[in-house]
Design an enzyme around this catalytic site. Structure first.
Site, PDB file in Angstrom:
ATOM      1  N   LYS A 217       0.831  -1.210   0.000  1.00 15.48           N
ATOM      2  CA  LYS A 217       0.000   0.000   0.000  1.00 15.48           C
ATOM      3  C   LYS A 217       0.869   1.265   0.000  1.00 15.48           C
ATOM      4  O   LYS A 217       0.630   2.195  -0.760  1.00 15.48           O
ATOM      5  CB  LYS A 217      -0.925   0.011   1.230  1.00 15.48           C
ATOM      6  CG  LYS A 217      -1.813  -1.215   1.341  1.00 15.48           C
ATOM      7  CD  LYS A 217      -2.715  -1.161   2.559  1.00 15.48           C
ATOM      8  CE  LYS A 217      -2.000  -1.174   3.902  1.00 15.48           C
ATOM      9  NZ  LYS A 217      -1.279  -2.443   4.190  1.00 15.48           N
TER      10      LYS A 217
ATOM     11  N   ARG B 232      -9.320   0.834   9.637  1.00 18.48           N
ATOM     12  CA  ARG B 232      -8.880  -0.534   9.902  1.00 18.48           C
ATOM     13  C   ARG B 232      -9.894  -1.313  10.726  1.00 18.48           C
ATOM     14  O   ARG B 232      -9.669  -2.483  11.015  1.00 18.48           O
ATOM     15  CB  ARG B 232      -7.576  -0.478  10.700  1.00 18.48           C
ATOM     16  CG  ARG B 232      -6.337  -0.799   9.900  1.00 18.48           C
ATOM     17  CD  ARG B 232      -5.185  -0.664  10.867  1.00 18.48           C
ATOM     18  NE  ARG B 232      -4.026  -1.370  10.439  1.00 18.48           N
ATOM     19  CZ  ARG B 232      -3.032  -0.813   9.744  1.00 18.48           C
ATOM     20  NH1 ARG B 232      -3.107   0.432   9.346  1.00 18.48           N
ATOM     21  NH2 ARG B 232      -1.969  -1.521   9.454  1.00 18.48           N
TER      22      ARG B 232
ATOM     23  N   ARG C  73      11.784  -6.107   4.200  1.00 21.18           N
ATOM     24  CA  ARG C  73      11.618  -4.652   4.031  1.00 21.18           C
ATOM     25  C   ARG C  73      12.684  -3.874   4.807  1.00 21.18           C
ATOM     26  O   ARG C  73      13.048  -4.216   5.930  1.00 21.18           O
ATOM     27  CB  ARG C  73      10.234  -4.229   4.535  1.00 21.18           C
ATOM     28  CG  ARG C  73      10.072  -2.709   4.547  1.00 21.18           C
ATOM     29  CD  ARG C  73       8.654  -2.258   4.681  1.00 21.18           C
ATOM     30  NE  ARG C  73       7.984  -2.760   5.864  1.00 21.18           N
ATOM     31  CZ  ARG C  73       6.701  -2.593   6.099  1.00 21.18           C
ATOM     32  NH1 ARG C  73       5.940  -1.951   5.226  1.00 21.18           N
ATOM     33  NH2 ARG C  73       6.150  -3.070   7.192  1.00 21.18           N
TER      34      ARG C  73
ATOM     35  N   ARG D  50      11.858  -2.225  10.588  1.00 22.55           N
ATOM     36  CA  ARG D  50      10.851  -1.806  11.572  1.00 22.55           C
ATOM     37  C   ARG D  50      10.715  -2.854  12.677  1.00 22.55           C
ATOM     38  O   ARG D  50      10.784  -4.045  12.406  1.00 22.55           O
ATOM     39  CB  ARG D  50       9.492  -1.623  10.867  1.00 22.55           C
ATOM     40  CG  ARG D  50       9.352  -0.292  10.192  1.00 22.55           C
ATOM     41  CD  ARG D  50       8.159  -0.161   9.274  1.00 22.55           C
ATOM     42  NE  ARG D  50       6.904  -0.700   9.734  1.00 22.55           N
ATOM     43  CZ  ARG D  50       5.744  -0.555   9.083  1.00 22.55           C
ATOM     44  NH1 ARG D  50       5.711   0.143   7.944  1.00 22.55           N
ATOM     45  NH2 ARG D  50       4.639  -1.089   9.539  1.00 22.55           N
TER      46      ARG D  50
ATOM     47  N   ARG E 137       0.071  -9.167  13.330  1.00 22.53           N
ATOM     48  CA  ARG E 137      -0.561  -8.186  12.430  1.00 22.53           C
ATOM     49  C   ARG E 137      -1.491  -8.891  11.443  1.00 22.53           C
ATOM     50  O   ARG E 137      -2.556  -8.370  11.106  1.00 22.53           O
ATOM     51  CB  ARG E 137       0.509  -7.373  11.695  1.00 22.53           C
ATOM     52  CG  ARG E 137       1.191  -6.369  12.613  1.00 22.53           C
ATOM     53  CD  ARG E 137       2.525  -5.931  12.077  1.00 22.53           C
ATOM     54  NE  ARG E 137       2.417  -5.123  10.888  1.00 22.53           N
ATOM     55  CZ  ARG E 137       3.423  -4.913  10.049  1.00 22.53           C
ATOM     56  NH1 ARG E 137       4.599  -5.469  10.273  1.00 22.53           N
ATOM     57  NH2 ARG E 137       3.252  -4.150   9.004  1.00 22.53           N
TER      58      ARG E 137
HETATM   59  P1  AP5 Z   1       4.886  -1.668   1.718  1.00 25.31           P
HETATM   60  O1  AP5 Z   1       4.538  -0.775   0.575  1.00 25.31           O
HETATM   61  O2  AP5 Z   1       5.704  -1.122   2.828  1.00 25.31           O
HETATM   62  O3  AP5 Z   1       3.576  -2.389   2.260  1.00 25.31           O
HETATM   63  P2  AP5 Z   1       2.368  -1.802   3.107  1.00 25.31           P
HETATM   64  O4  AP5 Z   1       1.127  -2.471   2.596  1.00 25.31           O
HETATM   65  O5  AP5 Z   1       2.382  -0.313   3.119  1.00 25.31           O
HETATM   66  O6  AP5 Z   1       2.739  -2.432   4.495  1.00 25.31           O
HETATM   67  P3  AP5 Z   1       2.774  -1.835   5.973  1.00 25.31           P
HETATM   68  O7  AP5 Z   1       3.428  -2.885   6.799  1.00 25.31           O
HETATM   69  O8  AP5 Z   1       3.357  -0.459   6.034  1.00 25.31           O
HETATM   70  O9  AP5 Z   1       1.275  -1.765   6.266  1.00 25.31           O
HETATM   71  P4  AP5 Z   1       0.625  -1.918   7.593  1.00 25.31           P
HETATM   72  O10 AP5 Z   1      -0.779  -1.695   7.178  1.00 25.31           O
HETATM   73  O11 AP5 Z   1       0.844  -3.142   8.376  1.00 25.31           O
HETATM   74  O12 AP5 Z   1       1.397  -0.866   8.493  1.00 25.31           O
HETATM   75  P5  AP5 Z   1       1.088   0.658   8.836  1.00 25.31           P
HETATM   76  O13 AP5 Z   1       2.331   1.404   8.683  1.00 25.31           O
HETATM   77  O14 AP5 Z   1      -0.160   1.125   8.149  1.00 25.31           O
HETATM   78  O15 AP5 Z   1       5.628  -2.946   1.087  1.00 25.31           O
HETATM   79  C1  AP5 Z   1       6.158  -3.963   1.934  1.00 25.31           C
HETATM   80  C2  AP5 Z   1       7.504  -4.444   1.358  1.00 25.31           C
HETATM   81  O16 AP5 Z   1       7.271  -5.088   0.101  1.00 25.31           O
HETATM   82  C3  AP5 Z   1       8.524  -3.333   1.082  1.00 25.31           C
HETATM   83  O17 AP5 Z   1       9.791  -3.825   1.364  1.00 25.31           O
HETATM   84  C4  AP5 Z   1       8.370  -3.058  -0.423  1.00 25.31           C
HETATM   85  O18 AP5 Z   1       9.569  -2.613  -0.986  1.00 25.31           O
HETATM   86  C5  AP5 Z   1       7.984  -4.427  -0.941  1.00 25.31           C
HETATM   87  N1  AP5 Z   1       7.040  -4.383  -2.063  1.00 25.31           N
HETATM   88  C6  AP5 Z   1       5.976  -3.563  -2.183  1.00 25.31           C
HETATM   89  N2  AP5 Z   1       5.309  -3.824  -3.319  1.00 25.31           N
HETATM   90  C7  AP5 Z   1       5.981  -4.848  -3.912  1.00 25.31           C
HETATM   91  C8  AP5 Z   1       5.780  -5.583  -5.113  1.00 25.31           C
HETATM   92  N3  AP5 Z   1       4.752  -5.323  -5.941  1.00 25.31           N
HETATM   93  N4  AP5 Z   1       6.668  -6.578  -5.418  1.00 25.31           N
HETATM   94  C9  AP5 Z   1       7.696  -6.856  -4.592  1.00 25.31           C
HETATM   95  N5  AP5 Z   1       7.934  -6.194  -3.448  1.00 25.31           N
HETATM   96  C10 AP5 Z   1       7.083  -5.200  -3.103  1.00 25.31           C
HETATM   97  O19 AP5 Z   1       0.709   0.525  10.383  1.00 25.31           O
HETATM   98  C11 AP5 Z   1       1.657   0.165  11.352  1.00 25.31           C
HETATM   99  C12 AP5 Z   1       0.982   0.041  12.701  1.00 25.31           C
HETATM  100  O20 AP5 Z   1       0.415   1.323  13.089  1.00 25.31           O
HETATM  101  C13 AP5 Z   1      -0.202  -0.946  12.772  1.00 25.31           C
HETATM  102  O21 AP5 Z   1       0.222  -2.284  12.967  1.00 25.31           O
HETATM  103  C14 AP5 Z   1      -0.967  -0.383  13.981  1.00 25.31           C
HETATM  104  O22 AP5 Z   1      -0.342  -0.722  15.193  1.00 25.31           O
HETATM  105  C15 AP5 Z   1      -0.817   1.130  13.791  1.00 25.31           C
HETATM  106  N6  AP5 Z   1      -1.912   1.672  12.983  1.00 25.31           N
HETATM  107  C16 AP5 Z   1      -1.804   2.234  11.742  1.00 25.31           C
HETATM  108  N7  AP5 Z   1      -3.000   2.603  11.280  1.00 25.31           N
HETATM  109  C17 AP5 Z   1      -3.902   2.269  12.264  1.00 25.31           C
HETATM  110  C18 AP5 Z   1      -5.313   2.378  12.377  1.00 25.31           C
HETATM  111  N8  AP5 Z   1      -6.065   2.894  11.382  1.00 25.31           N
HETATM  112  N9  AP5 Z   1      -5.908   1.947  13.515  1.00 25.31           N
HETATM  113  C19 AP5 Z   1      -5.176   1.430  14.519  1.00 25.31           C
HETATM  114  N10 AP5 Z   1      -3.824   1.275  14.479  1.00 25.31           N
HETATM  115  C20 AP5 Z   1      -3.196   1.693  13.348  1.00 25.31           C
END
Ligand code: AP5
Length: 209
Positions: free
Chosen positions: A13, A88, A122, A155, A166
């Site tokens: 994402k 979420r 990552r 991370r 997660r």
């Molecule tokens: P990446 O683009 O980083 O993936 P992502 O979907 O953004 O993954 P995240 O882990 O950031 O999402 P998340 O939803 O768990 O975490 P968030 O930061 O929102 O890609 C991942 C890897 O794959 C990278 O290395 C990239 O290079 C590679 N890649 C990407 N696309 C690729 C492809 N097509 N082919 C090959 N490789 C690829 O949230 C973190 C924490 O914050 C949560 O766990 C929670 O504790 C809190 N939080 C955030 N939002 C909320 C909410 N709304 N409510 C409550 N808690 C929340």
């Protein structure tokens, strides 16, 4: 255009959002990135959420909804936005609907095995937050960000225990939003399994851009 990016952790994402903002000229609002910035700056919010995030659990709805509500009131979000990682939970989705009407919800479809491979490899820039992968999107210089030269790190929530947690949290609390938004006629599915350029192409086609 007001977009929500929905999908399991590691679906790509954040990677796609970084490309889509250039295409659409709207801000990328990632609740995860906002929380990580607060943790790095040791603000009261950061101190409150650090343990929760490191363990792979969700921050409480009240805190998260207030944060997003305030961010969406900013001038730059009036013409549109990409909301990445919010909502979420059903409660967050209902709250969002009460203060902003989204145009489309993009659901990134990917199996667990690919998620684990992506998250465990990552690396993130400490300075600007850009994402890399040790196999799929390597930086030009090992350990350094191509964009700003910042140091790359793993991370805390990309440790294997936290990844499993997660995924469980995603299935229990976030996946129900797929049917929620499908029922409202807002959902667009994007196959997130291919390489980044192909996923961008899938996204463009799905949204007729
Ligand atoms: P990446 O683009 O980083 O993936 P992502 O979907 O953004 O993954 P995240 O882990 O950031 O999402 P998340 O939803 O768990 O975490 P968030 O930061 O929102 O890609 C991942 C890897 O794959 C990278 O290395 C990239 O290079 C590679 N890649 C990407 N696309 C690729 C492809 N097509 N082919 C090959 N490789 C690829 O949230 C973190 C924490 O914050 C949560 O766990 C929670 O504790 C809190 N939080 C955030 N939002 C909320 C909410 N709304 N409510 C409550 N808690 C929340």
């Amino acid at each position: 255009m007001k977009l929500v990016f929905l999908g399991p952790p590691g679906a790509g994402k954040g990677t796609l959002a970084a490309k889509a903002v250039e295409l659409l000229q709207i801000p990328h609002i990632s609740t995860g990135a906002i929380f990580r910035a607060a943790i790095a700056a040791r603000t009261p919010l950061g101190i409150k959420v650090k343990e929760i995030i490191d363990a792979g659990k969700l921050v409480d709805d009240e805190t998260t909804i207030a944060l997003v509500r305030e961010r969406l009131a900013a001038e730059d979000a009036q013409k549109g936005y990409i909301l990445d990682g919010f909502p979420r939970t059903i409660a967050q989705a209902d709250a969002l609907d009460s203060f902003s009407k989204v145009d489309r919800v993009v659901n990134f479809d990917i199996p667990d095995g690919a998620v684990i491979e992506r998250l465990s490899g990552r690396r993130v820039c400490k300075n600007c937050g850009a994402n890399y992968h040790i196999l799929f999107t390597k930086p030009k210089t090992e350990g350094r960000c191509d964009l700003c030269g910042g140091e790359l790190y793993t991370r805390d929530d990309d440790q294997s225990d936290a990844i499993q947690r997660r995924l469980e949290v995603y299935r229990a609390q976030t996946a129900p939003l797929i049917d929620y938004y499908r029922g409202k006629g807002l959902l667009v599915d994007v196959d997130a399994r291919p390489a980044v350029d192909q996923v961008i192409e899938n996204f463009r086609k799905a949204l007729h851009l």
